[in-house]
Scaffold this active site. Structure first.
Site, short mmCIF file in Angstrom:
data_model
loop_
_atom_site.label_atom_id
_atom_site.label_comp_id
_atom_site.label_asym_id
_atom_site.label_seq_id
_atom_site.Cartn_x
_atom_site.Cartn_y
_atom_site.Cartn_z
N GLU A 8 0.86 -1.20 0.00
CA GLU A 8 0.00 0.00 0.00
C GLU A 8 0.89 1.24 0.00
O GLU A 8 1.23 1.77 1.05
CB GLU A 8 -0.94 -0.02 1.22
CG GLU A 8 -1.97 1.11 1.19
CD GLU A 8 -2.72 1.29 2.50
OE1 GLU A 8 -3.10 0.27 3.12
OE2 GLU A 8 -2.92 2.45 2.90
N HIS A 10 1.49 4.96 -1.87
CA HIS A 10 0.66 5.88 -2.66
C HIS A 10 1.44 6.88 -3.50
O HIS A 10 2.56 7.26 -3.17
CB HIS A 10 -0.28 6.64 -1.73
CG HIS A 10 -1.16 5.72 -0.94
ND1 HIS A 10 -2.09 4.91 -1.52
CD2 HIS A 10 -1.24 5.47 0.40
CE1 HIS A 10 -2.72 4.21 -0.59
NE2 HIS A 10 -2.21 4.52 0.58
N HIS A 164 -9.37 0.40 0.36
CA HIS A 164 -8.60 1.43 1.08
C HIS A 164 -9.55 2.41 1.77
O HIS A 164 -10.62 2.71 1.25
CB HIS A 164 -7.70 2.18 0.08
CG HIS A 164 -6.76 3.11 0.76
ND1 HIS A 164 -7.11 4.41 1.09
CD2 HIS A 164 -5.49 2.94 1.21
CE1 HIS A 164 -6.09 4.98 1.70
NE2 HIS A 164 -5.09 4.11 1.79
N ASP A 285 2.30 2.36 3.74
CA ASP A 285 1.37 3.49 3.60
C ASP A 285 2.13 4.78 3.26
O ASP A 285 1.70 5.88 3.60
CB ASP A 285 0.51 3.70 4.85
CG ASP A 285 -0.89 4.23 4.52
OD1 ASP A 285 -1.11 4.67 3.37
OD2 ASP A 285 -1.76 4.21 5.41
ZN ZN Z 1 -3.12 4.33 2.50
#
Ligand code: ZN
Length: 324
Positions: A8, A10, A164, A285
């Protein structure tokens, strides 16, 4: 450990960057926005330094899901997926991608998913919760019957779906009014995403499409801790629930869990005890959290080296068929 794969991780494009601004103080925003728009400098430096081989890229939140104008949602999703696939083409050993989808229009989402997987080589899709359609006040969760053809196509394509978080709709955020510190990743994201996932499980979507592969971040958005009690109460008062099987069975058979933003060993051990180390994947993240914090914790947490290798790398290769 070396060779970690993050699930995950971004990026943003200029059209979606603003969605993340509210989560940062003014003084750190310039650095954050430089990091999330960049594919070369910051993240690869961090990956090299902390032993990450690869990131699976995905768009920031809520991005496509909060664009009520369907035509615009389709255009921005396509653009984001194109930008991502260009970055992957330039760095094929370091990146893969999870596609963004315009679920304002089910047919368009299916077409974009097919393009992303078959033409762009995306290894899965990532959706930021419910989608706002036509007006900001009109929104649909993915258990809505209109989405059954989408789930059917996802099962057919055999790629994982990542649910998400996004902020609850303002009319559902009312319980946190006056308590802004509970919004976002601190608390609201987890409640919203866990509830959306419960709705999906209870709707029977995993009975209709039993081969779906569904991923939750943040070590299961509290569900690994709470699902026994939910089922215990449903056993006693089912209230006509459509699901054919106990909810923990879907979490055991259809779901995987990532460590994104949840670098806490007892939470990891709880998820491992509920679902086993084969169903947990490493994630940071980035850039909402740092690669350093995620990796230093993961590399040193008290689990066996066999489990660390599975969670850090091997499970991702199997689930996403990464051909590494
Ligand atoms: Zn995230």
């Amino acid at each position: 450990m070396k060779g970690k794969i993050g699930i995950e991780e971004h990026f943003a494009i200029p059209e979606t960057l603003v969605d993340s601004e509210r989560y940062f103080e003014k003084d750190v925003w310039p650095v954050f926005s430089a990091k999330i728009l960049d594919f070369m400098k910051y993240r690869i430096d961090d990956m090299d330094k902390y032993g990450m081989d690869m990131m699976l890229l995905s768009l920031n939140s809520p991005a496509i899901q909060c664009i009520p104008n369907t035509k615009k949602a389709i255009t921005v999703a396509k653009r984001a997926n194109d930008v991502m696939s260009e970055a992957i083409a330039k760095n094929p050993t370091r990146y893969r991608g999870l596609a963004a989808l315009p679920l304002q229009d089910v047919d368009a989402a299916i077409i974009e998913m097919q393009r992303a997987v078959k033409d762009l080589g995306c290894v899965g899709v990532l959706v930021n919760g419910f989608s706002q359609i036509d007006t900001p006040g009109n929104y649909k969760y993915l258990d809505d019957p209109i989405y059954r053809p989408f789930w059917a196509e996802l099962e057919k394509l055999d790629v994982p779906f990542y649910m998400h978080p996004r902020e609850p709709h303002p009319e559902n955020l009312i319980q946190m009014q006056g308590h802004p510190w509970l919004e976002g990743a601190a608390w609201a994201f987890g409640v919203e995403t866990a509830t959306h996932t419960l709705r999906l499980m209870c709707s029977g979507v995993f009975d209709e499409f039993p081969k779906l592969k569904y991923i939750l971040g943040h070590l299961g958005e509290t569900l690994s801790f709470c699902i026994w009690r939910a089922q215990n109460r449903i056993n006693k008062t089912g209230r006509g629930i459509p699901a054919k099987r106990p909810l923990p069975e879907y979490m055991q058979n259809n779901m995987w869990y990532t460590t994104s933003g949840q670098y806490h060993t007892s939470s990891l051990l709880n998820t491992m005890m509920e679902f086993g180390s084969d169903r947990i994947l490493f994630a940071t993240d980035f850039p909402f959290e740092t690669v350093e914090d995620a990796c230093v914790w993961f590399d040193n947490c008290t689990i066996s080296e066999g489990d660390r290798y599975k969670i850090g790398r091997e499970n991702a290769i199997k689930l996403f068929k990464l051909n590494l």
